[in-house]
Design a protein around this motif. Sequence first.
Motif, PDB file in Angstrom:
ATOM      1  N   LEU A  98      13.700  47.716  75.261  1.00 25.81           N
ATOM      2  CA  LEU A  98      15.087  47.260  75.294  1.00 25.81           C
ATOM      3  C   LEU A  98      15.159  45.755  75.063  1.00 25.81           C
ATOM      4  CD1 LEU A  98      16.464  49.161  78.442  1.00 25.81           C
ATOM      5  CD2 LEU A  98      16.267  49.975  76.085  1.00 25.81           C
ATOM      6  N   GLU A  99      16.194  45.330  74.348  1.00 22.57           N
ATOM      7  CA  GLU A  99      16.437  43.899  74.159  1.00 22.57           C
ATOM      8  C   GLU A  99      17.903  43.684  73.800  1.00 22.57           C
ATOM      9  OE1 GLU A  99      14.442  42.194  70.616  1.00 22.57           O
ATOM     10  OE2 GLU A  99      13.747  44.247  70.260  1.00 22.57           O
ATOM     11  N   THR A 100      18.332  42.443  73.902  1.00 24.19           N
ATOM     12  CA  THR A 100      19.719  42.122  73.595  1.00 24.19           C
ATOM     13  C   THR A 100      19.928  42.107  72.088  1.00 24.19           C
ATOM     14  OG1 THR A 100      19.334  39.732  73.516  1.00 24.19           O
ATOM     15  CG2 THR A 100      19.878  40.692  75.673  1.00 24.19           C
ATOM     16  N   GLN A 101      21.191  42.196  71.687  1.00 20.97           N
ATOM     17  CA  GLN A 101      21.522  42.117  70.264  1.00 20.97           C
ATOM     18  C   GLN A 101      21.051  40.802  69.665  1.00 20.97           C
ATOM     19  OE1 GLN A 101      25.767  42.805  70.290  1.00 20.97           O
ATOM     20  NE2 GLN A 101      25.500  44.983  69.827  1.00 20.97           N
ATOM     21  N   ARG A 102      21.226  39.721  70.393  1.00 24.16           N
ATOM     22  CA  ARG A 102      20.854  38.405  69.868  1.00 24.16           C
ATOM     23  C   ARG A 102      19.354  38.305  69.620  1.00 24.16           C
ATOM     24  NH1 ARG A 102      22.071  33.132  73.425  1.00 24.16           N
ATOM     25  NH2 ARG A 102      20.466  34.138  74.685  1.00 24.16           N
TER      26      ARG A 102
ATOM     27  N   GLY B 236      20.035  40.694  81.265  1.00 30.91           N
ATOM     28  CA  GLY B 236      21.275  39.967  81.480  1.00 30.91           C
ATOM     29  C   GLY B 236      21.091  38.646  82.198  1.00 30.91           C
ATOM     30  N   SER B 237      20.054  38.584  83.043  1.00 30.90           N
ATOM     31  CA  SER B 237      19.794  37.349  83.795  1.00 30.90           C
ATOM     32  C   SER B 237      18.893  36.379  83.039  1.00 30.90           C
ATOM     33  CB  SER B 237      19.138  37.698  85.139  1.00 30.90           C
ATOM     34  OG  SER B 237      17.849  38.248  84.934  1.00 30.90           O
ATOM     35  N   GLY B 238      18.409  36.795  81.869  1.00 32.18           N
ATOM     36  CA  GLY B 238      17.527  35.928  81.103  1.00 32.18           C
ATOM     37  C   GLY B 238      16.093  35.900  81.591  1.00 32.18           C
ATOM     38  N   ARG B 239      15.728  36.821  82.496  1.00 32.95           N
ATOM     39  CA  ARG B 239      14.362  36.840  83.014  1.00 32.95           C
ATOM     40  C   ARG B 239      13.345  37.312  81.985  1.00 32.95           C
ATOM     41  NH1 ARG B 239      13.520  37.515  88.395  1.00 32.95           N
ATOM     42  NH2 ARG B 239      11.324  37.229  87.830  1.00 32.95           N
ATOM     43  N   ALA B 240      13.810  37.997  80.952  1.00 36.02           N
ATOM     44  CA  ALA B 240      12.916  38.509  79.914  1.00 36.02           C
ATOM     45  C   ALA B 240      13.682  38.619  78.607  1.00 36.02           C
ATOM     46  CB  ALA B 240      12.359  39.875  80.314  1.00 36.02           C
ATOM     47  N   ASP B 241      12.943  38.568  77.480  1.00 36.98           N
ATOM     48  CA  ASP B 241      13.545  38.786  76.170  1.00 36.98           C
ATOM     49  C   ASP B 241      13.555  40.268  75.810  1.00 36.98           C
ATOM     50  OD1 ASP B 241      13.994  36.085  75.792  1.00 36.98           O
ATOM     51  OD2 ASP B 241      12.067  35.771  74.787  1.00 36.98           O
ATOM     52  N   GLN B 242      12.535  40.981  76.281  1.00 36.11           N
ATOM     53  CA  GLN B 242      12.455  42.430  76.102  1.00 36.11           C
ATOM     54  C   GLN B 242      11.980  43.059  77.403  1.00 36.11           C
ATOM     55  OE1 GLN B 242      10.508  40.516  73.728  1.00 36.11           O
ATOM     56  NE2 GLN B 242      12.037  40.568  72.081  1.00 36.11           N
TER      57      GLN B 242
ATOM     58  N   PRO C  70      23.228  53.551  66.702  1.00 37.47           N
ATOM     59  CA  PRO C  70      22.779  52.225  66.241  1.00 37.47           C
ATOM     60  C   PRO C  70      23.832  51.485  65.441  1.00 37.47           C
ATOM     61  CG  PRO C  70      21.650  53.996  65.067  1.00 37.47           C
ATOM     62  CD  PRO C  70      22.362  54.637  66.202  1.00 37.47           C
ATOM     63  N   GLY C  71      24.713  52.212  64.727  1.00 35.01           N
ATOM     64  CA  GLY C  71      25.753  51.545  63.969  1.00 35.01           C
ATOM     65  C   GLY C  71      26.767  50.840  64.834  1.00 35.01           C
ATOM     66  N   GLU C  72      26.998  51.373  66.023  1.00 32.78           N
ATOM     67  CA  GLU C  72      27.935  50.744  66.956  1.00 32.78           C
ATOM     68  C   GLU C  72      27.255  49.680  67.809  1.00 32.78           C
ATOM     69  OE1 GLU C  72      30.447  53.308  69.287  1.00 32.78           O
ATOM     70  OE2 GLU C  72      30.059  54.978  67.939  1.00 32.78           O
ATOM     71  N   ALA C  73      25.946  49.811  67.957  1.00 31.96           N
ATOM     72  CA  ALA C  73      25.230  48.945  68.890  1.00 31.96           C
ATOM     73  C   ALA C  73      24.839  47.614  68.294  1.00 31.96           C
ATOM     74  CB  ALA C  73      23.978  49.664  69.409  1.00 31.96           C
ATOM     75  N   GLY C  74      24.489  47.617  67.020  1.00 31.87           N
ATOM     76  CA  GLY C  74      23.903  46.405  66.486  1.00 31.87           C
ATOM     77  C   GLY C  74      24.704  45.739  65.403  1.00 31.87           C
TER      78      GLY C  74
ATOM     79  N   ALA D 299      17.218  40.787  69.205  1.00 34.10           N
ATOM     80  CA  ALA D 299      16.832  41.717  68.146  1.00 34.10           C
ATOM     81  C   ALA D 299      17.195  41.158  66.770  1.00 34.10           C
ATOM     82  CB  ALA D 299      17.509  43.059  68.373  1.00 34.10           C
ATOM     83  N   ALA D 300      18.380  40.574  66.658  1.00 35.42           N
ATOM     84  CA  ALA D 300      18.811  40.028  65.374  1.00 35.42           C
ATOM     85  C   ALA D 300      17.922  38.870  64.941  1.00 35.42           C
ATOM     86  CB  ALA D 300      20.270  39.570  65.466  1.00 35.42           C
ATOM     87  N   ALA D 301      17.490  38.062  65.892  1.00 34.57           N
ATOM     88  CA  ALA D 301      16.674  36.892  65.572  1.00 34.57           C
ATOM     89  C   ALA D 301      15.335  37.276  64.965  1.00 34.57           C
ATOM     90  CB  ALA D 301      16.460  36.047  66.827  1.00 34.57           C
ATOM     91  N   ARG D 302      14.835  38.451  65.331  1.00 34.18           N
ATOM     92  CA  ARG D 302      13.534  38.853  64.783  1.00 34.18           C
ATOM     93  C   ARG D 302      13.645  40.045  63.826  1.00 34.18           C
ATOM     94  NH1 ARG D 302      10.555  42.749  67.252  1.00 34.18           N
ATOM     95  NH2 ARG D 302      11.580  43.991  68.847  1.00 34.18           N
ATOM     96  N   GLY D 303      14.875  40.430  63.481  1.00 38.02           N
ATOM     97  CA  GLY D 303      15.081  41.488  62.504  1.00 38.02           C
ATOM     98  C   GLY D 303      14.699  42.868  62.987  1.00 38.02           C
ATOM     99  N   ALA D 304      14.837  43.122  64.291  1.00 41.57           N
ATOM    100  CA  ALA D 304      14.465  44.424  64.847  1.00 41.57           C
ATOM    101  C   ALA D 304      15.537  45.462  64.547  1.00 41.57           C
ATOM    102  CB  ALA D 304      14.258  44.317  66.356  1.00 41.57           C
ATOM    103  N   ARG D 305      15.109  46.703  64.330  1.00 40.55           N
ATOM    104  CA  ARG D 305      16.025  47.797  64.021  1.00 40.55           C
ATOM    105  C   ARG D 305      16.392  48.545  65.289  1.00 40.55           C
ATOM    106  NH1 ARG D 305      15.432  53.442  62.471  1.00 40.55           N
ATOM    107  NH2 ARG D 305      13.198  53.256  62.916  1.00 40.55           N
ATOM    108  N   ALA D 306      17.679  48.779  65.495  1.00 42.49           N
ATOM    109  CA  ALA D 306      18.138  49.507  66.680  1.00 42.49           C
ATOM    110  C   ALA D 306      18.035  51.011  66.454  1.00 42.49           C
ATOM    111  CB  ALA D 306      19.581  49.132  66.991  1.00 42.49           C
ATOM    112  N   ARG D 307      17.601  51.729  67.487  1.00 41.58           N
ATOM    113  CA  ARG D 307      17.607  53.188  67.478  1.00 41.58           C
ATOM    114  C   ARG D 307      18.822  53.737  68.215  1.00 41.58           C
ATOM    115  NH1 ARG D 307      12.675  55.606  66.773  1.00 41.58           N
ATOM    116  NH2 ARG D 307      13.962  57.478  66.579  1.00 41.58           N
TER     117      ARG D 307
END
Length: 327
Positions: free
Chosen positions: A194-198, A157-163, A323-327, A200-208
Amino acid sequence: MSTLVTGIGIAVAGVGAPGDLLRPRQPESAPVEPRERLGRKGLRYKDRATQLSYCAARDALAEARLLDDDGRALHGDRIAVVASSNYGNLDTICRTVETIAAETASAASPMDLPNASSNVLASSVAIRFGLTGPNLMLCNGETSGTDAVRWALALLGSGRADQVLVLGAEPDTVAARKLTGQDTAFDGAAALLLETQRTAAARGARARAGIGGHARGAGLADCLAGLGSHDARTPAAWQAPDTTGTGGVPDGVGTGMPDGAGVLDGVRDLGLARQWRGASGALGVLQCAASAGWFAAGGASPVYAVTGGGTSGPAAGLVLVGPGEAG
């Protein structure tokens, strides 16, 4: 907005996938052998908890598609590590103290001393996989694994890491058994990427799974009220905490457990604390992995995952969604 779980790794006897955590435990299963899963390189002189964490971390990073062909993390400078363990290097510490007391500090093994550091698990995993983002180690009692996920959410949330790689590990050692008074101790590790929706979407990652909120309270009732503020729906299931102090959940949980759990009357308890007694600092991370297994099998959202909440301690919890609600 939910934080996504895009990678899961588990190093627990008899568990091959997250859904296995929700099935009856197989006590005859052989302990995890890190050398069989990773090879011998880099394992010498590493304590049991660190070796188990290597296994879980490698699998979580690989599933999230963040490992290169050499087993190093892609963009590791933007990946943080938050680890949780209450007994991780206790055997090393006891052995070192006993040696110094019986002889002198000069008699202590130079191979043991690095492993006596309180953050050895988190730092060792970061070094092995080239993760140079923020690095934290928690040793916070029964809520430790859940608190580790909370700190991961704060870093994202603070932007200190992408994952953030979240680890929970406890070893079955003589020292752990003596401290807990148990004949056997939990032996295993779990990891979440863990990573943000943004991101994950940018690199095409699949949510569990997704993590929709976190709450902490002086007791179970406060914690559950906090979780309800994140998602007003009645949970489809919950993972009840250990309120006995021995790693077990009393019979009848969910039908009037003391300290406010009666608000979940009739809600299915997935029973992880009962299945995996003594998981301690690994329990909260295992709960998240098991929730992903629940969703993969068609289970509905949300799931409350709660740790702590005994008569003399705080409770911490997470709201997990499919995952359907999360991503």
